[in-house]
Design a protein around this motif. Structure first.
Motif, PDB file in Angstrom:
ATOM      1  N   VAL A 266       0.790  -1.096   0.234  1.00  0.00           N
ATOM      2  CA  VAL A 266      -0.060   0.022   0.043  1.00  0.00           C
ATOM      3  C   VAL A 266       0.787   1.187   0.153  1.00  0.00           C
ATOM      4  O   VAL A 266       0.733   2.190  -0.865  1.00  0.00           O
ATOM      5  N   ARG A 267       1.880   1.304   0.763  1.00  0.00           N
ATOM      6  CA  ARG A 267       2.686   2.347   1.131  1.00  0.00           C
ATOM      7  C   ARG A 267       3.564   2.349  -0.180  1.00  0.00           C
ATOM      8  O   ARG A 267       3.685   3.588  -1.063  1.00  0.00           O
ATOM      9  N   LEU A 268       4.227   1.331  -0.964  1.00  0.00           N
ATOM     10  CA  LEU A 268       4.695   1.522  -1.940  1.00  0.00           C
ATOM     11  C   LEU A 268       3.810   1.773  -3.235  1.00  0.00           C
ATOM     12  O   LEU A 268       4.274   2.887  -4.023  1.00  0.00           O
ATOM     13  N   GLY A 269       2.693   1.641  -3.254  1.00  0.00           N
ATOM     14  CA  GLY A 269       1.661   1.916  -4.032  1.00  0.00           C
ATOM     15  C   GLY A 269       1.458   3.370  -4.099  1.00  0.00           C
ATOM     16  O   GLY A 269       1.497   4.056  -5.178  1.00  0.00           O
ATOM     17  N   GLY A 270       1.319   4.046  -2.841  1.00  0.00           N
ATOM     18  CA  GLY A 270       1.152   5.407  -2.650  1.00  0.00           C
ATOM     19  C   GLY A 270       2.438   6.048  -3.289  1.00  0.00           C
ATOM     20  O   GLY A 270       2.332   7.193  -4.079  1.00  0.00           O
ATOM     21  N   TRP A 271       3.946   5.539  -3.056  1.00  0.00           N
ATOM     22  CA  TRP A 271       4.757   6.254  -3.848  1.00  0.00           C
ATOM     23  C   TRP A 271       4.827   6.162  -5.246  1.00  0.00           C
ATOM     24  O   TRP A 271       5.201   7.256  -5.968  1.00  0.00           O
ATOM     25  N   ALA A 272       4.446   5.005  -5.559  1.00  0.00           N
ATOM     26  CA  ALA A 272       4.341   4.844  -7.212  1.00  0.00           C
ATOM     27  C   ALA A 272       3.230   5.824  -7.788  1.00  0.00           C
ATOM     28  O   ALA A 272       3.598   6.517  -8.712  1.00  0.00           O
ATOM     29  N   ALA A 273       2.181   5.847  -7.094  1.00  0.00           N
ATOM     30  CA  ALA A 273       1.056   6.852  -7.288  1.00  0.00           C
ATOM     31  C   ALA A 273       1.852   8.207  -7.518  1.00  0.00           C
ATOM     32  O   ALA A 273       1.478   9.053  -8.472  1.00  0.00           O
ATOM     33  N   LEU A 274       2.783   8.842  -6.637  1.00  0.00           N
ATOM     34  CA  LEU A 274       3.268   9.951  -6.678  1.00  0.00           C
ATOM     35  C   LEU A 274       4.251  10.174  -7.860  1.00  0.00           C
ATOM     36  O   LEU A 274       4.084  11.112  -8.690  1.00  0.00           O
ATOM     37  N   VAL A 275       5.024   9.108  -8.056  1.00  0.00           N
ATOM     38  CA  VAL A 275       5.951   9.354  -9.015  1.00  0.00           C
ATOM     39  C   VAL A 275       5.150   9.372 -10.419  1.00  0.00           C
ATOM     40  O   VAL A 275       5.400  10.202 -11.215  1.00  0.00           O
ATOM     41  N   GLY A 276       4.161   8.568 -10.452  1.00  0.00           N
ATOM     42  CA  GLY A 276       3.183   8.786 -11.800  1.00  0.00           C
ATOM     43  C   GLY A 276       2.565  10.008 -11.969  1.00  0.00           C
ATOM     44  O   GLY A 276       2.527  10.542 -13.081  1.00  0.00           O
ATOM     45  N   GLY A 277       1.959  10.713 -10.918  1.00  0.00           N
ATOM     46  CA  GLY A 277       1.455  11.974 -11.042  1.00  0.00           C
ATOM     47  C   GLY A 277       2.440  12.816 -11.459  1.00  0.00           C
ATOM     48  O   GLY A 277       2.531  13.782 -12.275  1.00  0.00           O
ATOM     49  N   ALA A 278       3.681  12.774 -10.788  1.00  0.00           N
ATOM     50  CA  ALA A 278       4.911  13.899 -11.208  1.00  0.00           C
ATOM     51  C   ALA A 278       5.221  13.701 -12.663  1.00  0.00           C
ATOM     52  O   ALA A 278       5.255  14.662 -13.373  1.00  0.00           O
ATOM     53  N   ILE A 279       5.090  12.307 -13.179  1.00  0.00           N
ATOM     54  CA  ILE A 279       5.571  12.270 -14.554  1.00  0.00           C
ATOM     55  C   ILE A 279       4.585  12.853 -15.406  1.00  0.00           C
ATOM     56  O   ILE A 279       4.871  13.597 -16.619  1.00  0.00           O
ATOM     57  N   ILE A 280       3.133  12.628 -15.067  1.00  0.00           N
ATOM     58  CA  ILE A 280       2.214  13.210 -15.875  1.00  0.00           C
ATOM     59  C   ILE A 280       2.149  14.902 -15.887  1.00  0.00           C
ATOM     60  O   ILE A 280       1.941  15.451 -16.663  1.00  0.00           O
ATOM     61  N   VAL A 281       2.505  15.193 -14.761  1.00  0.00           N
ATOM     62  CA  VAL A 281       2.980  16.744 -14.656  1.00  0.00           C
ATOM     63  C   VAL A 281       3.999  17.269 -15.702  1.00  0.00           C
ATOM     64  O   VAL A 281       3.528  18.105 -16.263  1.00  0.00           O
ATOM     65  N   MET A 282       4.935  16.331 -15.685  1.00  0.00           N
ATOM     66  CA  MET A 282       6.071  16.765 -16.660  1.00  0.00           C
ATOM     67  C   MET A 282       5.664  16.627 -18.096  1.00  0.00           C
ATOM     68  O   MET A 282       6.070  17.407 -19.031  1.00  0.00           O
ATOM     69  N   ILE A 283       5.005  15.659 -18.281  1.00  0.00           N
ATOM     70  CA  ILE A 283       4.376  15.492 -19.817  1.00  0.00           C
ATOM     71  C   ILE A 283       3.592  16.730 -20.089  1.00  0.00           C
ATOM     72  O   ILE A 283       3.923  17.437 -21.317  1.00  0.00           O
ATOM     73  N   GLY A 284       2.690  16.852 -19.328  1.00  0.00           N
ATOM     74  CA  GLY A 284       1.907  18.318 -19.770  1.00  0.00           C
ATOM     75  C   GLY A 284       2.720  19.315 -19.594  1.00  0.00           C
ATOM     76  O   GLY A 284       2.489  20.199 -20.620  1.00  0.00           O
ATOM     77  N   ALA A 285       3.473  19.727 -18.661  1.00  0.00           N
ATOM     78  CA  ALA A 285       4.005  21.126 -18.735  1.00  0.00           C
ATOM     79  C   ALA A 285       5.048  21.081 -19.785  1.00  0.00           C
ATOM     80  O   ALA A 285       5.286  22.169 -20.537  1.00  0.00           O
ATOM     81  N   SER A 286       5.795  19.951 -20.100  1.00  0.00           N
ATOM     82  CA  SER A 286       6.889  20.178 -21.059  1.00  0.00           C
ATOM     83  C   SER A 286       6.180  20.311 -22.482  1.00  0.00           C
ATOM     84  O   SER A 286       6.695  20.988 -23.483  1.00  0.00           O
ATOM     85  N   LEU A 287       4.980  19.628 -22.815  1.00  0.00           N
ATOM     86  CA  LEU A 287       4.427  19.855 -23.886  1.00  0.00           C
ATOM     87  C   LEU A 287       3.827  21.466 -24.078  1.00  0.00           C
ATOM     88  O   LEU A 287       3.762  21.961 -25.127  1.00  0.00           O
ATOM     89  N   LEU A 288       3.469  21.897 -22.912  1.00  0.00           N
ATOM     90  CA  LEU A 288       2.866  23.155 -22.915  1.00  0.00           C
ATOM     91  C   LEU A 288       3.914  24.102 -23.325  1.00  0.00           C
ATOM     92  O   LEU A 288       3.729  25.274 -24.063  1.00  0.00           O
ATOM     93  N   MET A 289       4.899  24.045 -22.788  1.00  0.00           N
ATOM     94  CA  MET A 289       6.443  24.792 -23.066  1.00  0.00           C
ATOM     95  C   MET A 289       6.718  24.725 -24.577  1.00  0.00           C
ATOM     96  O   MET A 289       7.544  25.705 -25.234  1.00  0.00           O
ATOM     97  N   ALA A 290       6.505  23.457 -25.195  1.00  0.00           N
ATOM     98  CA  ALA A 290       7.244  23.460 -26.464  1.00  0.00           C
ATOM     99  C   ALA A 290       6.280  23.824 -27.535  1.00  0.00           C
ATOM    100  O   ALA A 290       6.737  23.608 -28.829  1.00  0.00           O
ATOM    101  N   SER A 291       5.178  24.540 -26.847  1.00  0.00           N
ATOM    102  CA  SER A 291       4.194  24.896 -28.031  1.00  0.00           C
ATOM    103  C   SER A 291       3.918  24.082 -29.143  1.00  0.00           C
ATOM    104  O   SER A 291       4.178  24.414 -30.508  1.00  0.00           O
TER     105      SER A 291
END
Lengths: 309, 223
Positions: A266-291
């Motif tokens: 469960v705890r590991l799942g929480g960490w994995a979810a956090l990493v996944g969320g962060a990666i999705i933020v990165m995908i969205g933000a980098s695409l926004l910046m790449a116009s």
């Protein structure tokens, strides 16, 4: 716990092997991507000629050909890289609340939403507001930006949820080894997250679908265009579903190793979810910046809005 | 155990990041339109390469979209509408050298401004005709002329007009006093270079050149 330790070691070796394999397969992957690109190019040409042929002579044969080409276009269009698939696979890989069934539903809903956006866009802009086709094509850029913004927000939301999960008392990573309990402790699949994913992925219509619908309007065959785009979306759904199922399987495999070894799933799942969320933020933000991920209009002429209004 | 957990999570995150960069980072988009190109290479009596006369036939989707706009540009005057549209294309294409890159002895040729250009339209086909003059016409006897015509972003695919068997013989002609051999070589894209080109965002135009990797390479050898 020597046995559990060994299992962790084997698990780590397995992951190491996968990473090495991915690096070793990089050239093959690149060749495959270029090959897919060539197929997509060929299918785009086939799609163009198919609707022109249909418009010239509508028979059962030209109908069948048009729908067949549209389906193949959808399948192969989704086979290339794209941010929609990246978001869905990241979510499925990192969130243990996602079941196989929800993976399939997410893929189907996102793909159909993409088709629906294209149909709505052309209906409103071209038929409703009387924009010319090229102008509607140009608007894809703005819709794409909106899609990236939604993806970024989705990532932030997933991060917050993961943090909340990690802070919950009693779900610590201590080595309990209470097998069977963690199923009950899984957070339920959440319709708001699903909606976020479908919106983030589905808002961005496929340029080819908008182009096809624009041409269909000009040829006086809008309904035919809609039928072709729906079939195209089903083709896309097929590919995305396959990728989604592979993601869920991969995650379940990883969970089995880690869960069996530590009991701290469960705890590991929480960490994995956090990493996944962060990666999705990165995908969205980098695409926004790449116009923009790709050009959406032909460079020969300016946006017609500049000249015609 | 905590340590192992930490290693595990880190490895998982690394693997995940690798997978994602592979999926999202390399968005090589396929073309969404095409142009069938015809080239007439003009050589003068002093055996100098003076100009590239080109005809660009737009694909059916783009053609019908343009025809729709021609009707809006000048409803009762097709010639005026065509002239307006041709002018706009010329203005947009001039800074791009009309997507034409000519090399002799690996030296890139410079062009003069395009003065001759027009657009023609049938019911379903729009074609741009223009003459691209070389700034200082080089003598081409004995040394090969190599050219590529491509749209850098690869939104448009530009190939010599072809049928199933390959480029049509009249899609490339050489006009003038010389005996020339021509060869249109299809692209054989290097996957690694394509991926590299695809990673560069479209706003960095100087380096962005996905189209280059899918361009035909044409060699003209005159005696």
């Amino acid at each position: 716990m020597p046995i559990a330790g060994r299992r962790v070691l084997i698990g780590l070796l397995g992951i190491g092997a996968i990473v090495l394999l991915a690096l070793a397969l990089q050239p093959a992957f690149q060749s495959l991507t270029v090959q897919i690109l060539q197929w997509q190019r060929a299918l785009h040409r086939l799609l163009t000629t198919a609707i022109m042929e249909f418009s010239a002579l509508s028979t059962a044969a030209t109908w069948g050909w048009l729908l067949g080409v549209s389906f193949a276009y959808g399948v192969f269009h989704a086979a290339g890289p794209g941010h929609g698939k990246a978001v869905i696979t990241t979510y499925l890989l990192s969130h243990d609340s996602a079941s196989r069934r929800s993976a399939l539903l997410l893929s189907l809903a996102s793909s159909l939403a993409q088709g629906l956006t294209a149909i709505t866009l052309v209906s409103v802009l071209v038929i409703g507001l009387g924009w010319v086709t090229r102008e509607a094509m140009g608007s894809v850029y703005w819709v794409e930006q909106a899609s990236f913004a939604v993806v970024t927000l989705l990532g932030v939301w997933l991060c917050f949820r993961a943090i909340g999960r990690l802070r919950k008392p009693g779900h610590g990573g201590c080595c309990g080894g209470h097998h069977g309990h963690h199923e009950a402790l899984r957070p339920p699949a959440d319709w708001r997250t699903a909606l976020g994913i479908v919106a983030g992925v589905g808002i961005r219509p496929c340029t080819g679908a908008v182009l096809l619908l624009g041409a269909a309007v000009l040829l006086g065959e809008f309904l035919v265009g809609i039928a072709a785009v729906v079939v195209m979306s089903l083709g896309t759904a097929l590919t995305v579903s396959a990728l989604a199922l592979v993601s869920v399987h991969a995650r379940e495999w990883a969970q089995r190793w880690s869960g069996a070894a530590t009991g701290g799933v469960v705890r590991l799942g929480g960490w994995a979810a956090l990493v996944g969320g962060a990666i999705i933020v990165m995908i969205g933000a980098s695409l926004l910046m790449a116009s923009g991920t790709e050009p959406v209009t032909s460079p020969l002429l300016n946006n017609p809005g500049v000249r015609l209004r | 155990m905590e340590k192992l957990l930490y290693y595990y999570t880190r490895n998982f995150a690394l693997g995940l990041a690798l997978g994602i960069s592979v999926l999202a980072g390399q968005a090589a988009a396929h073309p969404h339109g095409w142009i069938d190109v015809r080239v007439n290479v003009v050589v003068d009596n002093e055996e100098r390469l003076v100009a590239f006369e080109q005809q660009w036939k737009m694909d059916p989707f783009y053609s019908i979209a343009l025809i729709e706009e021609l009707e809006l540009l000048a409803p009762d005057n097709r010639d005026e509408a065509l002239a307006l549209m041709a002018e706009e294309m010329k203005i947009n294409l001039a800074p791009e050298d009309f997507f034409t890159e000519i090399r002799i002895d690996d030296e890139s040729m410079a062009f003069d401004a395009v003065e001759t250009y027009r657009l023609t339209a049938t019911d379903s086909e729009v074609t741009l005709h223009f003459t691209l003059p070389l700034a200082s016409p080089p003598v081409i006897t004995g040394q090969p002329v190599v050219y590529k015509i491509f749209e850098p972003t690869y939104f448009l695919e530009m190939l010599h007009d072809a049928d199933r068997d390959g480029p049509l013989p009249d899609s490339l002609t050489v006009e003038g006093p010389l005996e020339c051999e021509t060869d249109i070589e299809a692209a054989d894209p290097d996957p690694e270079l394509v991926m590299e080109a695809a990673r560069i965002p479209i706003d960095e135009e100087a380096e962005y050149g996905l189209g280059r990797h899918f361009a035909e390479t044409v060699t003209i050898q005159c005696r």
